[in-house]
Write a protein that holds these residues in place. Structure first.
Motif, PDB file in Angstrom:
ATOM      1  N   GLN A 190      12.944   3.966   7.811  1.00 36.19           N
ATOM      2  CA  GLN A 190      12.719   4.601   6.515  1.00 36.19           C
ATOM      3  C   GLN A 190      14.050   4.980   5.875  1.00 36.19           C
ATOM      4  O   GLN A 190      14.289   4.733   4.682  1.00 36.19           O
ATOM      5  N   ASN A 213      11.200  -0.314   4.543  1.00 32.87           N
ATOM      6  CA  ASN A 213       9.954   0.435   4.438  1.00 32.87           C
ATOM      7  C   ASN A 213       8.782  -0.217   5.169  1.00 32.87           C
ATOM      8  O   ASN A 213       7.963   0.479   5.774  1.00 32.87           O
ATOM      9  N   GLN A 262       6.656   1.583   8.175  1.00 29.32           N
ATOM     10  CA  GLN A 262       5.201   1.754   8.218  1.00 29.32           C
ATOM     11  C   GLN A 262       4.617   1.184   9.508  1.00 29.32           C
ATOM     12  O   GLN A 262       3.749   1.805  10.133  1.00 29.32           O
ATOM     13  N   GLN A 308       4.143  11.114   7.972  1.00 27.59           N
ATOM     14  CA  GLN A 308       5.229  10.228   7.540  1.00 27.59           C
ATOM     15  C   GLN A 308       4.650   8.937   6.957  1.00 27.59           C
ATOM     16  O   GLN A 308       5.091   8.463   5.900  1.00 27.59           O
ATOM     17  N   GLU A 361       4.802   7.738   3.082  1.00 27.44           N
ATOM     18  CA  GLU A 361       5.356   6.418   2.759  1.00 27.44           C
ATOM     19  C   GLU A 361       4.391   5.628   1.879  1.00 27.44           C
ATOM     20  O   GLU A 361       4.779   5.049   0.865  1.00 27.44           O
ATOM     21  N   ARG A 391       8.424   0.103  -3.520  1.00 28.65           N
ATOM     22  CA  ARG A 391       8.859   1.499  -3.502  1.00 28.65           C
ATOM     23  C   ARG A 391       9.772   1.774  -4.691  1.00 28.65           C
ATOM     24  O   ARG A 391      10.730   1.050  -4.941  1.00 28.65           O
TER      25      ARG A 391
END
Length: 731
Positions: free
Chosen positions: A304, A309, A313, A332, A336, A685
């Motif tokens: 992260q 990303n 995950q 978390q 995310e 993101r």
């Protein structure tokens, strides 16, 4: 070189440097160079001084200029190349080393430099080939031999690495003891390695590196207990201690202890921002124990932090799969997914955690779960549920960080509930807390604001009146970028997302590209911003290259696409950008000034020198007024090529606004550009506070929002009025 009193200044600089008075020498060099910017000797001397002091950016610009003034001086070019390596710019360094080799094909130190560049690029075989050539030219240069050993070791040739080191040992046996032991160990010769370490002087044996090497040699020879006893002499709070202790505990019976040490080491490495080493150690741990939930969770945090990303995950999911009570992994992962606008996926994760944790004790994990649940409920319009999640936190003792998040979330909810008086009181408290938590980023005497105000003072004194004419740019050079700017919260992220949907554009999203140029200019004798006006062709060529080098660290540049650089407050550095990129085009986003100022004040920005100006409305308005006055001066007096996009117009008629902007940029308008919300919800993101808004269809709820907060904005409206007339009258 110039004569007269200034020459005395150069002698002063040289004498101060000779006597080790570095501060005095630096000031004397700077004073001299202000009037002798073409003295290549002084430039080279000052560049070397900067390099000695660890100021690599300053070293590179001065050495580069000296090299351009004396292009046939290979020694200068070689010095520049090594400075560029120290400045973490192996691409530029490789180009400089190769320039030296074109003139002097057998230059050992240039060959060595090329090898180092390949080593940094993880090409050890290429590196070793260059070190072989370099060593044949300079067989008594131990640094080249050591580099050859490192390249061979990275290429998997431990015997070859040892051969390199043993050549160095013959030249300087005392200095090579520790390194010789290391390469003997890497070659499996542990008894010889230990015997070599025994020749260390007694005072060097207590050095942490020697203790660690001794422990590794003992472990390699099968004496793990002795190795652990040796490691006990190291500080147990160091990552290297725990990593090596884990290696010593190699028995299957010691697996738990081994993994505990490695996990502790990985945490320490992460805390020290050594993400690559932390990830490697966690990968090793997880290769042995696929069910180590804490390791999966930490690996997720490492990914992260590095911006990986999807990997983050996956790691959080593995943590939950390994241990259904790994609550941190739930929140978390939920956070995310929410920040990637995957609302339904995030809800499933958080709801499952809430169900399983119903009877658990309240702690920080509960706080974070409730906060994510609140954000999700608010985003879905379930405001009563969001209120319940926040109310549940009244039973918790909140850390400052959690209190800050909770405060801003409560204020946003009150705003959505149309309770502006209560919302504003909470926003004021939240900003006060944020200011207390970030003592290094205070608005007054703030370096960012000071920079803007210094520019304004110069502009008001007529400094732009005789601004230099643009210099010619090589037609074969990469085209000048497009810069998307605007005061924060003016719609720059929305417009960035729209442009990102155009296949002919490559969009940089808030990367500090111009900051590197600014820092380089700050290292010049006149400093920033005064040096901007006197930049000549050599300086501008260097800055242009530095900009594109910075771009290459952010993305894989596709030169068939138009480069679009979006950074809202880059507008305050427009004069510098215009000097470096005279053909640049600008997209300027505007919005009603009162809406802009209110929205900036109501954001929980990541603290830095610029964002520290938003802790109070006073400071927010102050920065807005300074920024708009400066931008207006830059546009009118530097004749910037600007296309203005009004946020309100973009909301009302996005197709027309985007078509007009694309025409200005020479881009074909593509309907896909208007599907930004769909793209945002697909998992992209967005790192700005606007990530929520751009995932939704366009709406006008934010237009005129300031009217509900008029009581707090009223004192500032007279100051903002000229800009309201220009940018907000139609609202």
């Amino acid at each position: 070189m110039i004569d007269g009193p200034a020459t005395d200044g150069l002698e002063t600089a040289r004498k101060a440097r000779l006597h080790g008075e570095s501060d005095r020498a630096e000031q004397a060099y700077l004073a001299y160079l202000r009037n002798a910017w073409n003295d290549s000797d002084a430039l080279a001397e000052f560049g070397d001084l900067c390099l000695q002091r660890g100021r690599t950016q300053a070293a590179c610009i001065h050495l580069y200029r000296a090299t351009m003034l004396r292009p046939s001086d290979t020694a200068l070019r070689l010095g520049l190349a090594y400075a560029q390596l120290r400045d973490h710019n192996p691409t530029a360094a490789l180009e400089s080393f190769n320039t030296v080799l074109t003139a002097s094909p057998h230059d050992a130190f240039a060959l060595n430099g090329v090898g180092l560049c390949h080593l940094l690029a993880d090409a050890p075989a290429k590196a070793a080939a260059n070190f072989v050539r370099a060593a044949s030219m300079a067989p008594r240069e131990t640094s080249i031999l050591v580099n050859g050993a490192e390249a061979s070791l990275k290429a998997g040739d431990s015997a070859g690495a040892l051969a390199w080191i043993e050549r160095a040992v013959q030249l300087d046996p005392r200095a090579m003891i520790l390194m010789h032991a290391r390469y003997l160990r890497e070659n499996g010769q542990h008894a010889r390695a230990l015997a070599t370490l025994d020749t260390l002087p007694s005072h060097e044996r207590t050095h942490p590196a020697a203790i660690l090497e001794h422990a590794r040699c003992l472990r390699g020879s099968g004496r793990s207990r002795d190795a652990m006893a040796t490691l006990a002499r190291l500080a147990s709070e160091s990552a290297v201690y725990h990593e090596e202790m884990g290696h010593c505990l190699s028995s299957p019976a010691n697996a738990k202890q081994r993994h505990d040490h490695w996990f502790t080491a990985a945490q320490m490495l992460f805390d020290a921002h050594k993400l690559g080493r932390a990830r490697s150690l966690l990968d090793r741990l997880l290769a042995e124990d696929r069910d180590h939930a804490q390791a999966w969770n930490l690996l997720g945090i490492v990914h992260q932090t590095a911006g990986h990303n999807a990997l983050a995950q996956d790691a959080f999911r593995c943590a939950i799969s390994s241990d259904a009570s790994m609550w941190q992994a739930y929140w978390q992962l939920g956070s995310e997914l929410e920040q990637h606008n995957r609302i339904e996926d995030a809800k499933r994760v958080v709801d499952e955690a809430m169900r399983l944790r119903a009877d658990a004790a309240t702690d920080e994990d509960d706080v974070q779960l409730h906060l994510v649940a609140c954000r999700l409920a608010r985003r879905e319009g379930r405001l009563d549920r969001a209120q319940q999640e926040l109310d549940a936190l009244s039973a918790f003792h909140l850390s400052d960080a959690s209190c800050l998040l909770t405060t801003f979330e409560r204020a946003r909810l009150l705003d959505r509930l149309d309770r502006p008086t209560e919302a504003m009181a909470v926003y004021i408290n939240g900003n006060a807390l944020a200011q207390r938590m970030s003592p290094a980023n205070q608005p007054r005497s703030n370096p960012y604001l000071a920079e803007v105000e210094e520019w304004l003072d110069l502009v008001r004194d007529g400094w732009l009146a005789d601004w230099p004419a643009p210099l010619m740019v090589d037609p074969a050079a990469e085209p000048d970028p497009v810069f998307v700017v605007g005061f924060p919260r003016s719609g720059t992220t929305l417009f960035e997302q729209i442009l990102d949907g155009n296949t002919r554009a490559q969009v940089l999203k808030e990367e500090p590209t111009a900051v590197r140029m600014r820092d380089i200019v700050a290292a010049l004798p006149d400093g920033y911003p005064r040096a901007v006006r006197s930049l000549d062709g050599i300086d501008l060529g260097y800055l242009r290259r530095a900009y594109f080098d910075a771009v290459s660290t952010c993305c894989q540049r596709d030169r068939t696409r138009l480069l679009v650089d979006k950074m809202p407050l880059q507008m305050n550095r427009a004069a510098l950008i215009q000097r470096v990129f005279p053909r640049a085009r600008w997209i300027f986003l505007t919005r009603h000034p009162a809406d802009v100022c209110l929205s900036c004040f109501q954001q929980n920005f990541t603290p830095n020198a610029a964002m520290a100006n938003f802790y109070t409305l006073d400071d927010t308005v102050r920065l807005y007024l300074c920024t708009m006055e400066l931008w207006d001066a830059f546009c009118s007096r530097l004749h910037l090529s600007v296309h203005t996009v009004r946020y309100e117009g973009l909301i009302a008629d996005p197709a027309t606004e985007t078509r007009s902007a694309c025409d200005f940029l020479g881009l074909p308008w593509q309907a896909e550009q208007l599907r930004f919300a769909e793209r945002a919800r697909s998992g992209t993101r967005i790192t700005t506070p606007s990530y929520e808004q751009v995932s939704q269809p366009l709406h006008d709820r934010a237009i005129g929002r300031w009217v509900r907060y008029r009581a707090w904005l009223e004192p500032y409206l007279p100051q903002l009025q000229p800009w309201i007339e220009r940018y907000g009258k139609a609202t």
